[in-house]
Structure formats: structure tokens, C-alpha cells
Design a protein around this motif. Structure first.
Motif, short mmCIF file in Angstrom:
data_model
loop_
_atom_site.label_atom_id
_atom_site.label_comp_id
_atom_site.label_asym_id
_atom_site.label_seq_id
_atom_site.Cartn_x
_atom_site.Cartn_y
_atom_site.Cartn_z
N UNK A 1 0.87 -1.18 0.00
CA UNK A 1 0.00 0.00 0.00
C UNK A 1 0.90 1.23 0.00
N UNK A 2 0.75 2.07 -1.02
CA UNK A 2 1.64 3.22 -1.20
C UNK A 2 0.88 4.48 -1.56
N UNK A 3 1.55 5.62 -1.34
CA UNK A 3 1.06 6.93 -1.79
C UNK A 3 2.17 7.59 -2.59
N UNK A 4 1.80 8.60 -3.36
CA UNK A 4 2.81 9.32 -4.13
C UNK A 4 3.76 10.07 -3.20
N UNK A 5 3.28 10.52 -2.05
CA UNK A 5 4.14 11.22 -1.09
C UNK A 5 5.25 10.32 -0.58
N UNK B 1 12.27 8.28 -3.53
CA UNK B 1 12.99 8.37 -4.80
C UNK B 1 13.43 9.79 -5.15
N UNK B 2 12.99 10.73 -4.33
CA UNK B 2 13.29 12.14 -4.59
C UNK B 2 12.96 12.52 -6.03
N UNK B 3 11.71 12.25 -6.38
CA UNK B 3 11.21 12.58 -7.71
C UNK B 3 9.86 13.28 -7.55
N UNK B 4 9.28 13.70 -8.65
CA UNK B 4 8.05 14.48 -8.60
C UNK B 4 6.82 13.59 -8.45
N UNK B 5 5.82 14.13 -7.79
CA UNK B 5 4.56 13.40 -7.64
C UNK B 5 3.87 13.14 -8.97
N UNK B 6 3.91 14.09 -9.94
CA UNK B 6 3.30 13.78 -11.25
C UNK B 6 3.94 12.57 -11.95
N UNK B 7 5.24 12.42 -11.81
CA UNK B 7 5.92 11.26 -12.41
C UNK B 7 5.44 9.97 -11.74
N UNK C 1 -10.40 6.54 -2.52
CA UNK C 1 -11.59 7.20 -3.02
C UNK C 1 -11.51 8.72 -2.99
N UNK C 2 -10.33 9.25 -2.81
CA UNK C 2 -10.15 10.70 -2.73
C UNK C 2 -9.50 11.25 -4.00
N UNK C 3 -9.61 12.55 -4.18
CA UNK C 3 -8.96 13.20 -5.30
C UNK C 3 -7.50 13.52 -4.98
N UNK C 4 -7.22 13.80 -3.72
CA UNK C 4 -5.85 14.12 -3.29
C UNK C 4 -5.41 13.08 -2.27
N UNK C 5 -4.10 12.95 -2.13
CA UNK C 5 -3.53 12.01 -1.15
C UNK C 5 -4.09 10.60 -1.32
#
Length: 75
Positions: free
Chosen positions: A15-19, A25-31, A50-54
């Protein structure tokens, strides 16, 4: 290529998040989000918050195997 790196992260942490990955990885969230989107499209992971953010993503098939194997009684 980066999608494979993200997939490998799911093998260690299902279970992961972009944050989380952005910090690791010290990369961007869009990537990272593009990699998540690709894995969702392939049916490998699914969005579970089920959220738009996080958003939170899960490697559901892996979790299913873990739950099945840990709930099986021995003997």
C-alpha cells in the motif's frame, strides 16, 4: 521504465502513496502518478482511498495472497 521501479516498491510495501515514493525516490509526484495510472490501467494495482488528493494505491492481488496464506490453519 519508472513504472517498473514503482511496481517493485509495491512488492515490498503493498500500500503506497505518491508522497511516500516522492520521499524515497526524490522525484516528482506527477511522475509517480503517471506510473500509478499505468499500473491501474494494467489492472495490477487499484486506488483504495476514493479521494482526489492524497490517494492510496494497493497491490490488491498481493494482499489477497498474504491474507489467504496467513489465515490458513496448519495441522
Amino acid at each position: 521504465a519508472y513504472t517498473m521501479q514503482v511496481f517493485n516498491e509495491f512488492c515490498h510495501d503493498p500500500i503506497l502513496t505518491s508522497s511516500v515514493l516522492s520521499d524515497r525516490h526524490q522525484t516528482t509526484k506527477p511522475k509517480i502518478q503517471r506510473a500509478f495510472d499505468h499500473l491501474v490501467k494494467l489492472g495490477i494495482v487499484k486506488e483504495i482511498s476514493g479521494r482526489q488528493r492524497n490517494r492510496r494505491y494497493a497491490y490488491d492481488k498481493y494482499l489477497t495472497i498474504l491474507v489467504r496464506d496467513t489465515s490458513t490453519r496448519i495441522g
